[in-house]
Write an enzyme that holds these catalytic residues in place. Structure first.
Site: not given
Ligand code: ZN
Length: 411
Positions: A104, A133, A168, A192, A383
């Protein structure tokens, strides 16, 4: 132990004692590619791509579209969200197996993050927002294909690459596209990150991830003056408190489901009996279909008891990502990945289930494709703050991806 498990174990033991020699051509190519991978990472991280950053997502989509074309792919765009596209590339080979690689483009970070967290290197760590990520996953895909292209590899029917812009925030706009495309492929390798070696001992491949759902519960009561006529009101806050308490342990009756009330909103006024209250619950599923059972229990429990007469309570459960549970073919593929890692004297642990959600869930939903997650780079801090990748994971991860693709082609 069934025969299949016994065979798998015997094979694993055999590999453990005398593993195969590495494919030196691929390993050398992976080593040679490392500086280019770092360049790609810097290029991708420099483009800020928070899930709501329409401009940034358009820019990265353009860059990746061009990169795929340069690798010989035919590309197309599909709308995912109002502002952002999914980038899909397809390449036709001379083999039989249809393989899809996905990662992504979006990150959890707000526009401007690079000012407080710029790209920087410290020893083995390369820092940058979204670098693990999931820009590391994108880089693994691009450079693995480049290595294999240069080696003349064409051992696939269709090789598809998918980059989505809304992972996300639940992949609401791309989940169905991922599921539909994945069902037309034999194998999906999702990219990922894997957790950094300085955090866990062993890098991993992932075979399962919790699904997500949410419950919105709404109580309608009746407003009245809190001082002059409280008895005329029907207090929605009292009722929703009752409903939350009587449903708080519901998921304990459903193995594979977790539910927690996490948010309540109601009246702003303090001199009024509140007419409306809304509560939200976070739901996680580690087995397919458990949300159906949970919802049945929830509806029954709400209907079974009321604290305040003349109030009405409704609850709606909405599934976000389904649970990801790799099928037998996915597990076998991950074991093959372990054997490949042993060729370069590295260990790879298979993780059966994690709490974090992943696009692999959409890819695995039909059950048709062998799906394995976490082919991205090793990293940490996603994150959170100070996200990084480990530079010494680049070569092994390129080797893993390129070797497993050639093996899939031979099957
Ligand atoms: Zn991710």
């Amino acid at each position: 132990m069934n025969a299949r498990t016994a065979l798998g174990l015997a094979a694993a033991l055999a590999i453990g004692t005398a593993h195969a020699a590495p494919d030196t051509k691929l390993l050398d190519a992976a080593k040679a590619a490392q500086p280019a991978v770092v360049d790609t990472l810097k290029t991708l991280v420099t483009i800020e791509t928070g899930s709501a950053d329409v401009e940034g997502l358009a820019k990265i989509a353009g860059v990746l579209d061009d990169r795929l074309k340069a690798l010989g792919f035919k590309t197309e765009r599909r709308k995912a969200t109002a502002g952002a596209d999914i980038v899909i590339g397809t390449l036709k080979g001379t083999g039989k197996r249809n393989v899809m690689l996905q990662a992504h483009m979006d990150t959890v970070y707000e526009r401007g993050i690079l000012q407080s967290q710029p790209i920087r290197q410290d020893g083995n760590r390369l820092y940058g927002p979204g670098i693990a990520d999931d820009k590391g996953g994108i880089a693994v895909i691009l450079h693995s294909i480049k290595i294999l292209n240069e080696a003349g590899w064409k051992d696939y029917g269709t090789l598809t690459v998918l980059f989505d812009p809304d992972e996300e925030v639940g992949s609401n706009g791309s989940g169905e596209t991922i599921a539909a495309l994945a069902a037309q492929h034999d194998v999906v390798l999702s990219c990922e990150p894997t957790t950094a070696k300085d955090v866990v001992k062993t890098e991993t491949l992932l075979l399962g991830a919790a699904g997500t759902a949410s419950v919105v519960m709404e109580v309608k009561g009746r407003a009245s003056h809190a001082g002059a006529a409280p008895e005329l009101g029907r207090n929605a806050i009292y009722e929703i408190s009752h409903q939350m308490l009587q449903t708080r342990d519901l998921a304990k009756e459903v193995p594979g489901a977790i539910m927690n009330w996490t948010n309540v909103i109601s009246n702003k006024a303090t001199n009024q009996i509140p007419e409306l209250a809304v509560a939200r619950a976070d739901v996680r599923m580690t087995q397919p279909g458990v949300e159906v059972k949970l919802n049945e229990l929830l509806q029954a429990r709400i209907a079974s008891s009321k604290l305040i007469p003349d109030t009405t309570t409704t609850a709606t459960l909405t599934v976000g990502r389904p649970a990801f549970i790799a099928n037998a073919a996915g597990k076998a593929l991950a074991e093959r990945g372990q054997a490949i890692y042993r060729e370069i004297d590295r260990e790879l642990a298979l993780v059966p289930m994690t709490g974090g959600a992943t696009d692999a869930a959409f890819a695995a939903r039909s059950g048709k494709a062998a799906v394995v997650e976490s082919f991205g780079l090793a990293g940490f801090g996603y994150h959170a703050r100070d996200e990084y990748i480990e530079l010494d994971s680049i070569v092994p991860r390129l080797y893993l991806m390129t070797r497993i693709l050639t093996e899939i082609g031979r099957q």
